[in-house]
Structure formats: C-alpha cells, structure tokens
Design an enzyme around this catalytic site. Sequence first.
Site, PDB file in Angstrom:
ATOM      1  N   GLU A 152     -43.463  61.142 -25.152  1.00 27.20           N
ATOM      2  CA  GLU A 152     -43.680  59.865 -24.815  1.00 27.20           C
ATOM      3  C   GLU A 152     -42.509  58.823 -24.952  1.00 27.20           C
ATOM      4  OE1 GLU A 152     -47.516  58.537 -26.120  1.00 27.20           O
ATOM      5  OE2 GLU A 152     -48.445  60.746 -25.681  1.00 27.20           O
ATOM      6  N   ASN A 193     -42.437  65.960 -23.605  1.00 26.17           N
ATOM      7  CA  ASN A 193     -43.932  65.738 -23.009  1.00 26.17           C
ATOM      8  C   ASN A 193     -44.099  64.396 -22.962  1.00 26.17           C
ATOM      9  OD1 ASN A 193     -46.306  67.200 -22.890  1.00 26.17           O
ATOM     10  ND2 ASN A 193     -46.988  65.989 -24.691  1.00 26.17           N
ATOM     11  N   HIS A 230     -53.717  63.164 -18.496  1.00 29.33           N
ATOM     12  CA  HIS A 230     -54.649  62.268 -18.964  1.00 29.33           C
ATOM     13  C   HIS A 230     -55.218  61.561 -17.756  1.00 29.33           C
ATOM     14  CE1 HIS A 230     -54.473  63.454 -23.267  1.00 29.33           C
ATOM     15  NE2 HIS A 230     -53.406  63.071 -23.182  1.00 29.33           N
ATOM     16  N   GLU A 259     -52.197  68.425 -21.841  1.00 28.63           N
ATOM     17  CA  GLU A 259     -53.354  67.650 -22.448  1.00 28.63           C
ATOM     18  C   GLU A 259     -54.511  67.096 -21.722  1.00 28.63           C
ATOM     19  OE1 GLU A 259     -51.652  64.397 -24.849  1.00 28.63           O
ATOM     20  OE2 GLU A 259     -50.078  65.360 -25.658  1.00 28.63           O
ATOM     21  N   ASP A 261     -57.427  65.700 -19.720  1.00 31.18           N
ATOM     22  CA  ASP A 261     -58.755  65.349 -19.716  1.00 31.18           C
ATOM     23  C   ASP A 261     -58.690  64.523 -18.642  1.00 31.18           C
ATOM     24  OD1 ASP A 261     -57.979  63.725 -23.050  1.00 31.18           O
ATOM     25  OD2 ASP A 261     -57.537  62.894 -20.839  1.00 31.18           O
TER      26      ASP A 261
HETATM   27  O1  G3I Z   1     -57.128  61.267 -40.603  1.00 24.20           O
HETATM   28  C1  G3I Z   1     -57.505  59.525 -40.562  1.00 24.20           C
HETATM   29  C2  G3I Z   1     -58.806  59.690 -41.348  1.00 24.20           C
HETATM   30  O2  G3I Z   1     -58.408  59.916 -42.839  1.00 24.20           O
HETATM   31  C3  G3I Z   1     -59.293  58.091 -41.674  1.00 24.20           C
HETATM   32  O3  G3I Z   1     -60.554  58.115 -41.925  1.00 24.20           O
HETATM   33  C4  G3I Z   1     -59.738  57.924 -39.976  1.00 24.20           C
HETATM   34  C5  G3I Z   1     -60.357  56.535 -39.556  1.00 24.20           C
HETATM   35  O4  G3I Z   1     -59.280  55.572 -39.793  1.00 24.20           O
HETATM   36  O5  G3I Z   1     -58.513  57.998 -39.165  1.00 24.20           O
HETATM   37  C6  G3I Z   1     -57.784  59.416 -39.094  1.00 24.20           C
HETATM   38  O6  G3I Z   1     -56.824  59.280 -38.308  1.00 24.20           O
HETATM   39  C7  G3I Z   1     -56.919  59.435 -36.963  1.00 24.20           C
HETATM   40  C8  G3I Z   1     -56.751  60.801 -36.414  1.00 24.20           C
HETATM   41  O7  G3I Z   1     -56.650  60.554 -34.874  1.00 24.20           O
HETATM   42  C9  G3I Z   1     -57.345  61.960 -36.782  1.00 24.20           C
HETATM   43  O8  G3I Z   1     -58.585  61.908 -36.564  1.00 24.20           O
HETATM   44  C10 G3I Z   1     -56.060  58.245 -36.314  1.00 24.20           C
HETATM   45  O9  G3I Z   1     -56.949  57.000 -37.032  1.00 24.20           O
HETATM   46  C11 G3I Z   1     -56.452  58.303 -34.974  1.00 24.20           C
HETATM   47  O10 G3I Z   1     -55.579  57.110 -34.443  1.00 24.20           O
HETATM   48  C12 G3I Z   1     -55.873  59.566 -34.237  1.00 24.20           C
HETATM   49  O11 G3I Z   1     -56.067  59.523 -32.884  1.00 24.20           O
HETATM   50  C13 G3I Z   1     -55.309  60.691 -32.198  1.00 24.20           C
HETATM   51  C14 G3I Z   1     -54.223  59.960 -31.608  1.00 24.20           C
HETATM   52  O12 G3I Z   1     -53.723  61.052 -30.521  1.00 24.20           O
HETATM   53  C15 G3I Z   1     -53.434  59.038 -32.121  1.00 24.20           C
HETATM   54  O13 G3I Z   1     -52.176  58.744 -31.430  1.00 24.20           O
HETATM   55  C16 G3I Z   1     -56.319  61.358 -31.475  1.00 24.20           C
HETATM   56  O14 G3I Z   1     -57.211  62.303 -32.060  1.00 24.20           O
HETATM   57  C17 G3I Z   1     -55.535  62.323 -30.517  1.00 24.20           C
HETATM   58  O15 G3I Z   1     -56.280  63.087 -29.511  1.00 24.20           O
HETATM   59  C18 G3I Z   1     -54.417  61.682 -29.726  1.00 24.20           C
HETATM   60  O16 G3I Z   1     -53.763  62.441 -28.984  1.00 24.20           O
HETATM   61  C19 G3I Z   1     -52.685  62.143 -28.230  1.00 24.20           C
HETATM   62  C20 G3I Z   1     -51.574  63.071 -28.191  1.00 24.20           C
HETATM   63  O17 G3I Z   1     -51.097  63.442 -29.713  1.00 24.20           O
HETATM   64  C21 G3I Z   1     -50.022  62.630 -27.510  1.00 24.20           C
HETATM   65  N1  G3I Z   1     -50.612  62.122 -26.127  1.00 24.20           N
HETATM   66  C22 G3I Z   1     -51.761  61.225 -26.122  1.00 24.20           C
HETATM   67  C23 G3I Z   1     -52.941  61.732 -26.835  1.00 24.20           C
HETATM   68  C24 G3I Z   1     -54.158  60.791 -26.667  1.00 24.20           C
HETATM   69  O18 G3I Z   1     -53.739  59.633 -27.430  1.00 24.20           O
END
Ligand code: G3I
Length: 325
Positions: A152, A193, A230, A259, A261
């Site tokens: 990105e 990507n 997405h 990715e 969805d």
């Molecule tokens: O691990 C922490 C946890 O300790 C904490 O309690 C919790 C609540 O604050 O947060 C947890 O971290 C979260 C993480 O996912 C793991 O669950 C982050 O806040 C949250 O922002 C993160 O979201 C991920 C997101 O990327 C972040 O940018 C999504 O799961 C994930 O599906 C998403 O995937 C991205 C790709 O990597 C790149 N392309 C876009 C795609 C969708 O955003």
Amino acid sequence: MKSSLALLLAPLTAVAAPTAGQAAESIDELIKAKDKLYYGTCTDQGLLTSGQSAAIIQTNFGQVTPENSMKWDQTENSRGQFNLAQADYLVDWATENNKSIRGHTLVWHPQLAGWVNNIRDPAELTTVIQDHVTELVTRYKGKIRAWDVVNEIFNEDGSLRSSVFSNVLGEDFVRIAFEAARAADPDAVLYINDYNLDQPNYGKTQGMIRNVAKWIAAGVPIDGIGSQGHLTAGLASQAGATIAALAATEGIKEVAFTEVDIVGASQQDYTAVTQACLDEPKCVGITVWGVRDSDSWRAQNNPLLFDGSFNPKPAYNAIVDLLSS
Ligand code: G3I
C-alpha cells in the site's frame, strides 16, 4: 495385532470425513486441477487454536497468509528486539499442514513500530529496513513462497503515498527493501501489494503499472503484483480486465489476488474473481481475507465464504461449481 482386513481398509478410513463446517469439496484442490497454485486464506495463531478455522483450512484451502503476526509492530516493536513467536506458529502450522505461505508484510506504514516512524536520517532508515527485512526473510527462508515486500505505497492517483519511508528516502526505499529480501532468500517470490487495483484505468492501477515497470527496468527485483481485492458489491466485474493489465506490466512474472473479501459475498462476484484468475496465465492463485464472516475485519459486510457458524455459503458452492465445470 490388526487383522488383515483392518490393514486393508486403513487407508480408506484414514481420511477424516468433513466435520460440520468444512465443505465436502475443496476449492484449493479444484483450482489446483486448473493449474493454479492455491486457493488460500489468512489466519493467525488465535484463530487456528479456536473454532473450526484450522479444520476448514486443512480441508478446503491450500495457502495461508499471517493476518497480523508478521507486521512490524508485532515482530520488531523495539529496535533489534524481534518477537516472532506468533509468526513462527503460523509458519510451523502451515509447514506441518503442507500449506503454501505468503509472508505479509515487510514494509507498510500502518502497524509500524513507533521508533521507525521517528527516524529522519536516510542512512539510518536504510539500515533499519535492511535489518528488518533480512531478519524475517532469512528466518523463513525456504518456507515462505512469496513475500509482500512493500504494501500500500501508492495514493489513489498513483503517486507515492507519504510515509516515513517515502518522506526520508523517496522511492528508493522500494529498491532497498526488495534488494534486501532478494539477498536473504533468492528463491522467494517478491511482491508489491495494494488495494483498489480493481479497475484497469484507475489512477492507482496505472501508477502501479507505470512505477513497477520503471523499477524493474532499473534492476529492482520485483517479481509479482498483489491485488488485494477488498471489493464492493459488483466491482468484481472488472477483475479480469484489471488483473490482466497488472500482469502485462513489463518484467512482472506473476500476479495474485491476495486479500479478497467482497461486500455481500455474492456468487456472481466470487465466481468473477475466480474466473479472472483462471483466465490470466500469470495469476497463480487467490487468497480470501479470512475464513468466516464474523472474524473478518469488515464482518458487518458478510464478505467471506463461510458464515459465522463455519458453514460454507452459496458463494463457496458457486466457486466449486465453476471450478468443477
Ligand atoms: O493485538 C492487539 C490486542 O492486543 C488488542 O487488545 C486489540 C484491541 O486494541 O488490538 C489488537 O491488534 C489489532 C490487530 O488487528 C490484531 O487483532 C489491531 O488493533 C487492529 O487494527 C488490527 O486490524 C488488522 C488491520 O489489518 C490493521 O491494519 C486486521 O486484523 C487485518 O485484517 C487488516 O488487514 C489488512 C492487511 O494487513 C493489509 N491490507 C488491508 C487489510 C484490511 O485492513
């Protein structure tokens, strides 16, 4: 001592019957029969050790991407101190279950450790990128087939997004990251990507094509382009034209949907993405971004192939029908 009959029947009984949730037909096996490498999904330790994600991935998918465990804030949240336990879990699980792995992602502006964002010296940031990339790619050398080296990095108009990487190093951070990855594992396939690469003439799509061709011509070892996918409902109608345009980028060896969805997960949209990959010789496979809707980062859109009870949805069965035809 087993009876001779039991020994004779053993291979037949050894194949586990699908449990509730797993689909009887594997879209991975079916797409492999069409000479593609995989139909995959994303996951991580938390999902692999609860519910039925592991069973479904074992039976129905052939590739996994770590959803979060290989991102910079998870792996090197303090300089030089690597926490790779969850990334190791994913790689070990995938290796034990004979699943191809896409490493995700080495250089990305969100989920970036704070200490990296504070760097202003080009030489220091160069070393930091090289050290981070080298540590991860070396660790999983020979186990991870492909890496999202940079993720990105473009704005919607195709210009380079503002980040600590581009602000301090300009576009040269791309060369630095890819060269470090190539040196660490010469056999890994190295991807750039991005999302919103869903319409052939869109600014970001054209910016990706233009810049990747330029960088490859300058010797940057970029092998593949990942289109995240997405999608909003109906946008999959342009998936074929767009993945073909990306695949035509001068010097690119392969492309993939990385990715996927889709809002509403219509049968038409998911079969359109599948057909787009089938039709593009350089498309190696499709990764959906999660197993069941309720675990999706966009759960409210019900965008995946399995419902909250881990049962296959009509879109999954439509892909089976397409790949069986
Ligand atoms: O691990 C922490 C946890 O300790 C904490 O309690 C919790 C609540 O604050 O947060 C947890 O971290 C979260 C993480 O996912 C793991 O669950 C982050 O806040 C949250 O922002 C993160 O979201 C991920 C997101 O990327 C972040 O940018 C999504 O799961 C994930 O599906 C998403 O995937 C991205 C790709 O990597 C790149 N392309 C876009 C795609 C969708 O955003």
